[in-house]
Design a protein around this motif. Sequence first.
Motif, PDB file in Angstrom:
ATOM      1  N   ARG A   1     -38.169   9.598 -20.811  1.00  0.00           N
ATOM      2  CA  ARG A   1     -39.391   9.394 -20.030  1.00  0.00           C
ATOM      3  C   ARG A   1     -39.094   8.618 -18.744  1.00  0.00           C
ATOM      4  O   ARG A   1     -37.947   8.236 -18.507  1.00  0.00           O
ATOM      5  CB  ARG A   1     -40.420   8.648 -20.892  1.00  0.00           C
ATOM      6  N   THR A   2     -40.154   8.387 -17.972  1.00  0.00           N
ATOM      7  CA  THR A   2     -40.011   7.731 -16.659  1.00  0.00           C
ATOM      8  C   THR A   2     -38.983   6.600 -16.660  1.00  0.00           C
ATOM      9  O   THR A   2     -39.102   5.659 -17.442  1.00  0.00           O
ATOM     10  CB  THR A   2     -41.380   7.167 -16.203  1.00  0.00           C
ATOM     11  N   GLY A   3     -37.990   6.710 -15.806  1.00  0.00           N
ATOM     12  CA  GLY A   3     -36.985   5.662 -15.660  1.00  0.00           C
ATOM     13  C   GLY A   3     -35.806   5.772 -16.604  1.00  0.00           C
ATOM     14  O   GLY A   3     -34.818   5.071 -16.456  1.00  0.00           O
ATOM     15  N   ASP A   4     -35.900   6.671 -17.605  1.00  0.00           N
ATOM     16  CA  ASP A   4     -34.791   6.853 -18.558  1.00  0.00           C
ATOM     17  C   ASP A   4     -33.766   7.829 -17.971  1.00  0.00           C
ATOM     18  O   ASP A   4     -34.110   8.682 -17.137  1.00  0.00           O
ATOM     19  CB  ASP A   4     -35.274   7.466 -19.882  1.00  0.00           C
TER      20      ASP A   4
ATOM     21  N   GLN B   1     -25.031  10.210 -23.625  1.00  0.00           N
ATOM     22  CA  GLN B   1     -25.326   8.802 -23.414  1.00  0.00           C
ATOM     23  C   GLN B   1     -26.770   8.768 -22.930  1.00  0.00           C
ATOM     24  O   GLN B   1     -27.099   9.400 -21.931  1.00  0.00           O
ATOM     25  CB  GLN B   1     -24.400   8.198 -22.361  1.00  0.00           C
ATOM     26  N   GLU B   2     -27.598   8.043 -23.660  1.00  0.00           N
ATOM     27  CA  GLU B   2     -28.994   7.939 -23.255  1.00  0.00           C
ATOM     28  C   GLU B   2     -29.317   6.476 -23.032  1.00  0.00           C
ATOM     29  O   GLU B   2     -29.018   5.631 -23.872  1.00  0.00           O
ATOM     30  CB  GLU B   2     -29.911   8.568 -24.320  1.00  0.00           C
ATOM     31  N   VAL B   3     -29.886   6.178 -21.879  1.00  0.00           N
ATOM     32  CA  VAL B   3     -30.260   4.800 -21.567  1.00  0.00           C
ATOM     33  C   VAL B   3     -31.737   4.791 -21.232  1.00  0.00           C
ATOM     34  O   VAL B   3     -32.176   5.477 -20.308  1.00  0.00           O
ATOM     35  CB  VAL B   3     -29.434   4.229 -20.386  1.00  0.00           C
TER      36      VAL B   3
ATOM     37  N   LYS C   1     -33.213  -0.652 -20.292  1.00  0.00           N
ATOM     38  CA  LYS C   1     -31.799  -0.996 -20.447  1.00  0.00           C
ATOM     39  C   LYS C   1     -30.967  -0.610 -19.222  1.00  0.00           C
ATOM     40  O   LYS C   1     -29.755  -0.824 -19.198  1.00  0.00           O
ATOM     41  CB  LYS C   1     -31.227  -0.303 -21.700  1.00  0.00           C
ATOM     42  N   ILE C   2     -31.612  -0.020 -18.228  1.00  0.00           N
ATOM     43  CA  ILE C   2     -30.875   0.306 -17.004  1.00  0.00           C
ATOM     44  C   ILE C   2     -30.800  -0.962 -16.162  1.00  0.00           C
ATOM     45  O   ILE C   2     -31.836  -1.543 -15.818  1.00  0.00           O
ATOM     46  CB  ILE C   2     -31.541   1.477 -16.236  1.00  0.00           C
ATOM     47  N   PRO C   3     -29.592  -1.424 -15.841  1.00  0.00           N
ATOM     48  CA  PRO C   3     -29.468  -2.667 -15.080  1.00  0.00           C
ATOM     49  C   PRO C   3     -30.125  -2.522 -13.711  1.00  0.00           C
ATOM     50  O   PRO C   3     -29.979  -1.486 -13.058  1.00  0.00           O
ATOM     51  CB  PRO C   3     -27.956  -2.854 -14.921  1.00  0.00           C
ATOM     52  N   SER C   4     -30.868  -3.559 -13.310  1.00  0.00           N
ATOM     53  CA  SER C   4     -31.465  -3.523 -11.983  1.00  0.00           C
ATOM     54  C   SER C   4     -31.378  -4.906 -11.360  1.00  0.00           C
ATOM     55  O   SER C   4     -31.222  -5.911 -12.062  1.00  0.00           O
ATOM     56  CB  SER C   4     -32.919  -3.038 -12.052  1.00  0.00           C
TER      57      SER C   4
END
Length: 293
Positions: free
Chosen positions: A94-97, A139-141, A145-148
């Motif tokens: 979903r959004t942002g993944d 690989q699913e993030v 969990k996505i570094p920002s």
Amino acid sequence: MSQSDYSPAFNKPRLVLKKVLAKSQHEGVGAVVRRAIGRSELKNLDPFIMLDHFSVSPPGGFPDHPHRGFETVTYMLEGGITHKDFAGHEGTIRTGDVQWMTAGRGIIHSEMPAEATNKGLQLWINLSANNKMIEPNYQEVVSEKIPSAEEDGVEVRVIAGEAMGIHSPVYTTTPTMFLDFSMKPGSQFHQIIPESWNSFVYVIEGEGVFGSPNSSPNMAHHVLVLSNGNGLSIWNNSSKGLRFVLIGGQPINEPVVQYGPFVMNTQHEIDKTIEDYHYSKNGFEMGKYFKSQ
Ligand code: FJE
Ligand code: FE
């Protein structure tokens, strides 16, 4: 006033070599894509095969289809995509993944809309000859969990690679950087890019000045191929937010023969792949009785 107002931030700044508008076209079933990379003007951007900015709604989608010889990266901007593969791997991003899928020797899957409106980017990254037949891997993030990081009105989400001192957890078989930048009006940024890599920008929203402070602004849905150099400077001189992805990768420097969703080094390997797919062999075994819908 910062040093960058007087002199370039990099000894070898990357400049915009080529600018192309990614016009909309139909793809899959009822989907619309802006094909940024992979269109006739932008075919040889080693290691990148394709970048689609897609929009898809039910009952459309991308029903069962195979892949071999490369990686697909799906990054959601809005809504969701449900994927199901022939080995029983399934889920919804979903959004942002992001889903980083190494197709390797073979995947057959469907990618279908999860909501009413679903938008995102799908990038195809080539694999070198020694990696084309590796085992498939996912690989699913999820977004959280996505570094920002944020600095002076510039936010970056690090899908792959490194920016503002933070690193992505994604392992890239082909060394790749994939950064999602959001820049407030009046902000500027300087991003290091490994010198030998090929790189480009795709503008998602707003307008920005890239490479040289005197160059003209670039608007949404344009692809900017960058020259060689060690970094890119970006200015948002507009009154609206600017969002773009900066993508770079180490060139593979091998022959590329593509037949739709198969990307190999030679025509013979493509013929072999079509046969493997047809007879469910050499990685396509699970395709024999697979039907996701
Ligand atoms: C396709 C082979 C494919 N762009 N953007 C041939 F793999 C595809 C395909 C996609 C795709 C899927 C998503 Cl989720 C987003 C995409 C191409 O699945 F459309 C054709 N014709
Ligand atoms: Fe696919």
